[in-house]
Design an enzyme around this catalytic site. Structure first.
Site, PDB file in Angstrom:
ATOM      1  N   SER A   1     -10.630   0.270   2.482  1.00 58.39           N
ATOM      2  CA  SER A   1     -10.089   0.026   3.824  1.00 58.39           C
ATOM      3  C   SER A   1      -9.554   1.326   4.407  1.00 58.39           C
ATOM      4  O   SER A   1      -8.746   2.000   3.746  1.00 58.39           O
ATOM      5  CB  SER A   1      -8.951  -0.989   3.761  1.00 58.39           C
TER       6      SER A   1
ATOM      7  N   ARG B   1       0.818  -1.222   0.000  1.00 54.73           N
ATOM      8  CA  ARG B   1       0.000   0.000   0.000  1.00 54.73           C
ATOM      9  C   ARG B   1       0.854   1.276   0.000  1.00 54.73           C
ATOM     10  O   ARG B   1       0.485   2.296   0.598  1.00 54.73           O
ATOM     11  CB  ARG B   1      -0.932   0.037   1.210  1.00 54.73           C
TER      12      ARG B   1
ATOM     13  N   GLU C   1      -4.889   4.269   5.717  1.00 52.64           N
ATOM     14  CA  GLU C   1      -4.463   3.981   4.343  1.00 52.64           C
ATOM     15  C   GLU C   1      -4.656   5.196   3.429  1.00 52.64           C
ATOM     16  O   GLU C   1      -3.796   5.494   2.595  1.00 52.64           O
ATOM     17  CB  GLU C   1      -5.253   2.790   3.797  1.00 52.64           C
TER      18      GLU C   1
HETATM   19  C1  LIG Z   1     -15.101   1.064  -2.310  1.00 51.28           C
HETATM   20  C2  LIG Z   1     -13.606   1.153  -2.412  1.00 51.28           C
HETATM   21  C3  LIG Z   1     -12.852   0.012  -2.549  1.00 51.28           C
HETATM   22  C4  LIG Z   1     -11.449   0.095  -2.649  1.00 51.28           C
HETATM   23  N1  LIG Z   1     -10.722  -1.063  -2.793  1.00 51.28           N
HETATM   24  C5  LIG Z   1      -9.371  -1.017  -2.893  1.00 51.28           C
HETATM   25  C6  LIG Z   1      -8.616  -2.215  -3.041  1.00 51.28           C
HETATM   26  O1  LIG Z   1      -9.156  -3.318  -3.107  1.00 51.28           O
HETATM   27  N2  LIG Z   1      -7.268  -2.120  -3.111  1.00 51.28           N
HETATM   28  C7  LIG Z   1      -6.629  -0.909  -3.069  1.00 51.28           C
HETATM   29  O2  LIG Z   1      -5.383  -0.894  -3.141  1.00 51.28           O
HETATM   30  N3  LIG Z   1      -7.316   0.244  -2.932  1.00 51.28           N
HETATM   31  C8  LIG Z   1      -8.668   0.229  -2.848  1.00 51.28           C
HETATM   32  N4  LIG Z   1      -9.388   1.381  -2.700  1.00 51.28           N
HETATM   33  C9  LIG Z   1      -8.683   2.674  -2.614  1.00 51.28           C
HETATM   34  C10 LIG Z   1      -8.624   3.459  -3.946  1.00 51.28           C
HETATM   35  O3  LIG Z   1      -9.660   3.104  -4.802  1.00 51.28           O
HETATM   36  C11 LIG Z   1      -7.315   3.254  -4.702  1.00 51.28           C
HETATM   37  O4  LIG Z   1      -6.227   3.600  -3.890  1.00 51.28           O
HETATM   38  C12 LIG Z   1      -7.257   4.095  -5.991  1.00 51.28           C
HETATM   39  O5  LIG Z   1      -6.169   3.692  -6.770  1.00 51.28           O
HETATM   40  C13 LIG Z   1      -7.154   5.593  -5.740  1.00 51.28           C
HETATM   41  O6  LIG Z   1      -7.198   6.228  -7.007  1.00 51.28           O
HETATM   42  P1  LIG Z   1      -7.879   7.632  -7.175  1.00 51.28           P
HETATM   43  O7  LIG Z   1      -7.725   8.047  -8.596  1.00 51.28           O
HETATM   44  O8  LIG Z   1      -9.264   7.630  -6.643  1.00 51.28           O
HETATM   45  O9  LIG Z   1      -6.948   8.518  -6.233  1.00 51.28           O
HETATM   46  P2  LIG Z   1      -7.378   9.789  -5.356  1.00 51.28           P
HETATM   47  O10 LIG Z   1      -8.214   9.337  -4.229  1.00 51.28           O
HETATM   48  O11 LIG Z   1      -7.909  10.852  -6.233  1.00 51.28           O
HETATM   49  O12 LIG Z   1      -5.966  10.231  -4.786  1.00 51.28           O
HETATM   50  C14 LIG Z   1      -5.306   9.460  -3.809  1.00 51.28           C
HETATM   51  C15 LIG Z   1      -3.898  10.033  -3.614  1.00 51.28           C
HETATM   52  O13 LIG Z   1      -3.159   9.855  -4.811  1.00 51.28           O
HETATM   53  C16 LIG Z   1      -2.792  11.118  -5.353  1.00 51.28           C
HETATM   54  N5  LIG Z   1      -2.969  11.009  -6.807  1.00 51.28           N
HETATM   55  C17 LIG Z   1      -4.080  10.614  -7.487  1.00 51.28           C
HETATM   56  N6  LIG Z   1      -3.846  10.636  -8.802  1.00 51.28           N
HETATM   57  C18 LIG Z   1      -2.565  11.068  -8.949  1.00 51.28           C
HETATM   58  C19 LIG Z   1      -1.705  11.320 -10.067  1.00 51.28           C
HETATM   59  N7  LIG Z   1      -2.124  11.145 -11.339  1.00 51.28           N
HETATM   60  N8  LIG Z   1      -0.447  11.752  -9.834  1.00 51.28           N
HETATM   61  C20 LIG Z   1       0.012  11.953  -8.580  1.00 51.28           C
HETATM   62  N9  LIG Z   1      -0.745  11.745  -7.476  1.00 51.28           N
HETATM   63  C21 LIG Z   1      -2.013  11.309  -7.679  1.00 51.28           C
HETATM   64  C22 LIG Z   1      -3.701  12.146  -4.721  1.00 51.28           C
HETATM   65  O14 LIG Z   1      -3.086  13.424  -4.680  1.00 51.28           O
HETATM   66  C23 LIG Z   1      -3.892  11.553  -3.343  1.00 51.28           C
HETATM   67  O15 LIG Z   1      -2.779  11.843  -2.544  1.00 51.28           O
HETATM   68  C24 LIG Z   1     -10.800   1.347  -2.596  1.00 51.28           C
HETATM   69  C25 LIG Z   1     -11.579   2.503  -2.442  1.00 51.28           C
HETATM   70  C26 LIG Z   1     -12.963   2.414  -2.353  1.00 51.28           C
HETATM   71  C27 LIG Z   1     -13.773   3.669  -2.208  1.00 51.28           C
END
Ligand SMILES: Cc1cc2nc3c(=O)[nH]c(=O)nc-3n(C[C@H](O)[C@H](O)[C@H](O)COP(=O)(O)OP(=O)(O)OC[C@H]3O[C@@H](n4cnc5c(N)ncnc54)[C@H](O)[C@@H]3O)c2cc1C
Length: 354
Positions: free
Chosen positions: A248, A171, A346
Site C-alpha cells: 500500500s 503502521r 506509508e
Molecule cells: C507486495 C507487498 C505487500 C506488502 N504488504 C504489507 C502488508 O500487508 N502489511 C504491512 O504492514 N506491510 C506490507 N508491505 C510493506 C513491507 O513489506 C513491510 O513494511 C516490511 O516489514 C518492510 O520490511 P523490509 O525489511 O523490506 O524493510 P525496508 O523496506 O528495507 O525498510 C523500511 C524502513 O525500515 C527501516 N529498516 C529496515 N530494517 C531495519 C532494521 N533492522 N533496523 C532499523 N530500521 C530498519 C529502513 O531503514 C526503512 O526506513 C508490503 C510490501 C510489498 C512490496
C-alpha cells in the site's frame, strides 16, 4: 594516501536491485552485514567516517531517489531463529533481523505456533516488521512482540526494548522514520496451539468458510491469506509488475466525525470505515482514491496503479522514482481536491519527498 572516494565510488551499486519497487540510484557504499555484530560495526564505521547510513532490509517499504543515497547503505542479512523460552502454552522465539519474514511465518505455522499466520506473504525482513508494526488481515506484530534488540545510534549501546517503549501504532512505531535505532533481533511469544486466534477480518473469515471470530488450523489460514494476497498482487512475483510496489502506498486516513461526514456528503455514500479511539474513524484510502477518479491501472510515465489493487503504485519495469512520486502527488492532490482529505505515504522516502 589511497583515494578513498574513488574506492567508494567503485563500489557504488544501484539500490534498485535491493528494493521491491526496483527503483533507486546507487549508494556511495554498499555493505552487507551478516551478523548483529557486523550490523552494529557497520553503523559505527559509517558514523566515524561522517557518512549517513541507510539500513536496508528487504527494501519492500522504501522509495529511494533516482540519484541514489549519498552515504553507506547497510544490507541487513543476519539470520537465525531460536526458541529462547517455553512455558505451558507458548514459546518465545528470537529471530535475527535479516531473517526473511515469510520464512519465519512458515516455520511458525509448521511448528504449530500461533500468532503470525495472518501475516503470511508479507515481503521483507523480520527486523523490518516492528518498524511500521506490520499488519494484515486483522493481525499485527505488536500482538506477539515481547522485546526488540536494538543498537542505539545515539549512545552507541545495545539494548532490549520492551513493547511499551516501541510505541506501536497503526503502521508506525518509535522506529519509523527515526535515525536512532537499528533493529538487530526481535522476540515473539507464540501460542503452541496449532490453531489461529479468532479470525477478525471478514474477507478472511469468508475465504475460510468460518464465522467471524472463529478459529481455524494455522496451515489453512496461511493458505487462505496467501490466496487472497496473490489475487491483489500482494505476494511478490518476478513475472508480475503489479507486485513491483511497496504494498500500500498510502495509509488509511483517520478522520474526526465532521471530516468523515463531509466525505459522505461529497460522495453521496459512505466509505468503508473502521472505528478508532476518541470517536474518530479510519477511512479506506482505496475508496477515496477510486471516488476521486483514479482507477486500477491508471498510469503515469512507466508507473501505474496496480491493475489488482488501488493502493499499490507500481513500477511497470521502466519507471523512475520521480515518475512514481509524480503519480502519487497527482493522486494525493485529486483526493484532497474532491474530499478535503490528506493522504500520507506509508513507505519511507529516502532522499526524496512527496
Ligand atoms: C507486495 C507487498 C505487500 C506488502 N504488504 C504489507 C502488508 O500487508 N502489511 C504491512 O504492514 N506491510 C506490507 N508491505 C510493506 C513491507 O513489506 C513491510 O513494511 C516490511 O516489514 C518492510 O520490511 P523490509 O525489511 O523490506 O524493510 P525496508 O523496506 O528495507 O525498510 C523500511 C524502513 O525500515 C527501516 N529498516 C529496515 N530494517 C531495519 C532494521 N533492522 N533496523 C532499523 N530500521 C530498519 C529502513 O531503514 C526503512 O526506513 C508490503 C510490501 C510489498 C512490496
Amino acid at each position: 594516501m589511497p583515494d578513498l572516494s574513488a574506492d567508494r565510488l567503485r563500489q557504488a551499486a544501484p539500490l534498485a536491485g535491493y528494493t521491491t519497487l526496483r527503483l533507486g540510484g546507487p549508494a556511495r557504499l554498499l555493505v552487507t552485514a551478516t551478523t548483529a555484530d557486523e550490523v552494529a560495526q557497520s553503523v559505527r564505521e559509517a558514523r566515524a567516517g561522517g557518512e549517513p547510513a541507510l539500513v536496508l532490509g528487504g527494501g519492500s517499504n522504501v522509495v529511494i531517489a533516482d540519484r541514489g543515497f549519498a552515504g553507506t547503505a547497510i544490507l541487513i542479512r543476519s539470520t537465525g531463529v531460536r526458541v529462547v523460552g517455553r512455558d505451558g502454552e507458548a514459546v518465545t522465539v528470537r529471530v535475527e533481523a535479516g531473517e526473511p519474514w515469510d520464512e519465519v511465518v512458515t516455520t511458525a505455522v509448521h511448528a504449530g505456533w500461533s500468532g503470525l499466520e495472518c501475516l503470511s506473504g508479507i515481503p521483507g525482513t523480520t527486523g523490518g516488521t516492528p518498524i511500521q508494526n506490520v499488519a494484515a488481515y486483522g493481525q499485527e506484530v505488536a500482538e506477539t512482540i515481547t522485546a526488540v534488540r536494538v543498537f542505539d545510534r545515539l549512545t552507541g549501546e545495545l539494548a532490549w526494548l520492551p513493547p511499551a517503549r516501541c510505541r506501536f501504532g497503526y503502521r508506525t512505531s518509535v522506529f519509523k522514520r527515526s535515525d536512532r535505532w537499528v533493529v538487530l533481533a526481535v522476540e515473539f511469544r507464540l501460542r503452541r496451539h496449532g490453531w489461529s486466534g479468532p479470525v477478525r477480518y471478514p474477507e478472511l473469515a469468508r475465504a475460510l468458510g468460518v464465522p467471524l471470530g472463529a478459529t481455524a488450523p494455522l496451515a489453512e489460514v496461511r493458505a487462505a491469506v496467501l490466496a487472497l494476497r496473490a489475487g491483489k498482487g500482494m505476494v511478490l512475483d518476478p513475472a508480475d509488475p503489479d507486485t513491483y510496489s511497496v504494498g500500500s502506498f498510502f495509509t488509511n486516513p483517520v478522520l474526526d466525525r465532521a471530516a468523515a461526514a463531509a466525505v459522505r456528503r461529497v460522495a453521496g455514500a459512505g466509505p468503508p470505515t473502521w472505528p478508532e479511539p476518541g470517536g474518530r474513524v479510519k477511512v479506506s484510502a482505496a475508496w477515496l482514491i477510486e471516488r476521486a477518479g483514479f482507477h486500477k491501472g491508471y498510469s503515469g510515465q512507466g508507473v501505474a496503479i496496480s491493475s489488482k489493487h488501488t493502493l499499490a503504485l507500481t513500477n511497470r519495469g521502466n519507471g523512475t522514482t520521480a515518475a512514481l512520486l509524480e503519480l502519487a502527488a497527482e493522486i494525493r492532490g485529486g483526493v484532497r481536491a474532491r474530499f478535503g482529505v490528506s493522504l500520507h505515504p506509508e513507505p519511507v522516502l529516502v532522499d526524496c519527498t512527496l
